[in-house]
Write a protein that holds these residues in place. Sequence first.
Motif, mmCIF file in Angstrom:
data_model
loop_
_atom_site.group_PDB
_atom_site.id
_atom_site.type_symbol
_atom_site.label_atom_id
_atom_site.label_comp_id
_atom_site.label_asym_id
_atom_site.label_seq_id
_atom_site.Cartn_x
_atom_site.Cartn_y
_atom_site.Cartn_z
ATOM 1 N N MET A 80 0.741 -1.294 -0.074
ATOM 2 C CA MET A 80 0.142 0.237 0.014
ATOM 3 C C MET A 80 0.867 1.251 -0.123
ATOM 4 O O MET A 80 0.621 2.059 -0.670
ATOM 5 C CB MET A 80 -1.119 -0.128 1.067
ATOM 6 N N PHE A 81 1.717 1.123 0.949
ATOM 7 C CA PHE A 81 2.830 2.425 1.002
ATOM 8 C C PHE A 81 3.767 2.437 -0.375
ATOM 9 O O PHE A 81 3.600 3.601 -1.011
ATOM 10 C CB PHE A 81 4.018 2.114 1.963
ATOM 11 N N ASN A 82 4.169 1.420 -0.880
ATOM 12 C CA ASN A 82 4.949 1.443 -2.152
ATOM 13 C C ASN A 82 4.241 1.962 -3.560
ATOM 14 O O ASN A 82 4.533 2.622 -4.087
ATOM 15 C CB ASN A 82 5.371 -0.021 -2.438
ATOM 16 N N ASP A 83 2.977 1.443 -3.388
ATOM 17 C CA ASP A 83 2.046 1.891 -4.493
ATOM 18 C C ASP A 83 1.419 3.280 -4.600
ATOM 19 O O ASP A 83 0.537 3.453 -5.508
ATOM 20 C CB ASP A 83 1.090 0.522 -4.911
ATOM 21 N N GLN A 84 1.364 3.773 -3.369
ATOM 22 C CA GLN A 84 0.656 5.222 -3.171
ATOM 23 C C GLN A 84 1.151 6.115 -4.308
ATOM 24 O O GLN A 84 2.446 6.234 -4.388
ATOM 25 C CB GLN A 84 0.982 5.566 -1.691
ATOM 26 N N PRO A 85 0.445 6.995 -5.078
ATOM 27 C CA PRO A 85 1.022 7.772 -6.022
ATOM 28 C C PRO A 85 2.048 8.596 -5.656
ATOM 29 O O PRO A 85 2.894 9.085 -6.524
ATOM 30 C CB PRO A 85 -0.265 8.407 -6.538
ATOM 31 N N LEU A 86 2.034 9.179 -4.409
ATOM 32 C CA LEU A 86 3.093 10.087 -3.623
ATOM 33 C C LEU A 86 4.287 9.427 -3.490
ATOM 34 O O LEU A 86 5.148 10.105 -3.018
ATOM 35 C CB LEU A 86 2.362 10.882 -2.715
ATOM 36 N N THR A 87 4.526 8.106 -3.403
ATOM 37 C CA THR A 87 5.602 7.482 -2.866
ATOM 38 C C THR A 87 6.541 7.710 -4.003
ATOM 39 O O THR A 87 6.376 7.270 -5.252
ATOM 40 C CB THR A 87 5.356 5.996 -2.559
ATOM 41 N N THR A 88 7.650 7.857 -3.626
ATOM 42 C CA THR A 88 8.910 8.233 -4.538
ATOM 43 C C THR A 88 10.047 6.889 -4.135
ATOM 44 O O THR A 88 10.004 6.480 -3.091
ATOM 45 C CB THR A 88 9.667 9.363 -4.709
ATOM 46 N N GLN A 89 11.068 6.672 -4.967
ATOM 47 C CA GLN A 89 12.104 5.831 -4.629
ATOM 48 C C GLN A 89 12.798 6.451 -3.559
ATOM 49 O O GLN A 89 13.333 5.555 -2.511
ATOM 50 C CB GLN A 89 13.029 5.867 -5.968
ATOM 51 N N LYS A 90 13.035 7.772 -3.522
ATOM 52 C CA LYS A 90 13.843 8.375 -2.588
ATOM 53 C C LYS A 90 12.992 8.149 -1.022
ATOM 54 O O LYS A 90 13.707 7.648 -0.084
ATOM 55 C CB LYS A 90 13.883 9.868 -2.679
ATOM 56 N N LEU A 91 11.808 8.216 -1.101
ATOM 57 C CA LEU A 91 10.951 7.909 -0.008
ATOM 58 C C LEU A 91 10.925 6.525 0.604
ATOM 59 O O LEU A 91 11.353 6.501 1.791
ATOM 60 C CB LEU A 91 9.519 8.303 -0.259
ATOM 61 N N VAL A 92 11.061 5.595 -0.240
ATOM 62 C CA VAL A 92 11.246 4.304 -0.145
ATOM 63 C C VAL A 92 12.649 3.868 0.800
ATOM 64 O O VAL A 92 12.831 3.222 1.509
ATOM 65 C CB VAL A 92 11.072 3.300 -1.207
ATOM 66 N N ILE A 93 13.730 4.537 0.185
ATOM 67 C CA ILE A 93 15.080 4.473 0.659
ATOM 68 C C ILE A 93 15.220 5.000 1.947
ATOM 69 O O ILE A 93 15.809 4.550 2.930
ATOM 70 C CB ILE A 93 15.994 5.154 -0.501
ATOM 71 N N ASP A 94 14.456 6.235 2.104
ATOM 72 C CA ASP A 94 14.405 6.734 3.539
ATOM 73 C C ASP A 94 13.912 5.934 4.476
ATOM 74 O O ASP A 94 14.546 6.050 5.721
ATOM 75 C CB ASP A 94 13.794 8.302 3.345
ATOM 76 N N VAL A 95 12.691 5.337 4.216
ATOM 77 C CA VAL A 95 12.051 4.511 5.034
ATOM 78 C C VAL A 95 12.913 3.427 5.390
ATOM 79 O O VAL A 95 13.156 2.751 6.540
ATOM 80 C CB VAL A 95 10.709 3.904 4.379
ATOM 81 N N LEU A 96 13.562 2.743 4.479
ATOM 82 C CA LEU A 96 14.682 1.584 4.588
ATOM 83 C C LEU A 96 15.587 2.016 5.373
ATOM 84 O O LEU A 96 15.971 1.297 6.564
ATOM 85 C CB LEU A 96 15.074 1.099 3.264
ATOM 86 N N TYR A 97 16.169 3.311 5.540
ATOM 87 C CA TYR A 97 17.254 3.612 6.368
ATOM 88 C C TYR A 97 16.731 3.800 7.867
ATOM 89 O O TYR A 97 17.395 3.638 8.802
ATOM 90 C CB TYR A 97 18.008 4.656 5.949
ATOM 91 N N ARG A 98 15.439 4.059 7.847
ATOM 92 C CA ARG A 98 14.731 4.450 9.155
ATOM 93 C C ARG A 98 14.813 2.942 9.777
ATOM 94 O O ARG A 98 15.059 3.037 10.841
ATOM 95 C CB ARG A 98 13.812 5.180 9.177
#
Length: 135
Positions: A80-98
């Motif tokens: 749901m997070f990954n496929d949300q239209p406002l999610t970007t690759q940068k945001l995904v990487i930020d989440v992974l580092y958190r």
Amino acid sequence: MPFDGNDGENRSNPLAMIDRVIALLSGEGRWCQQRLHTRDGRLCLQGALTKAGATATLKQPILQAIREVTGRDDFVRVEMFNDQPLTTQKLVIDVLYRARRNIAATLAVTGTRLSPTEPTYRPAEAPSYLVSPVA
């Protein structure tokens, strides 16, 4: 699985697992939405978790990191997070580092020791707001 490039030691090491997921998704053109993977090798967050054999271990820490980074608690699945239209690759990487930072903190509090051969945290690769300044 034997001979798949993943040694058994990494399977029980959440830091090694999340490092693998970060590596799979880092870099231009390595992330996608709406599919687990594409023909050209891009992966969504869930696809990277699956490929790294880390879904069971990392699902909850990543969902927690999603809540912390986005301030939203309505993402009940990684997809749901990954496929949300406002999610970007940068945001995904930020989440992974958190998530990685949270896992490392939990391991430190519990006194869990990992193999010295495991990958170490690379602050230069983390978003600047996740890295504490060196005194």
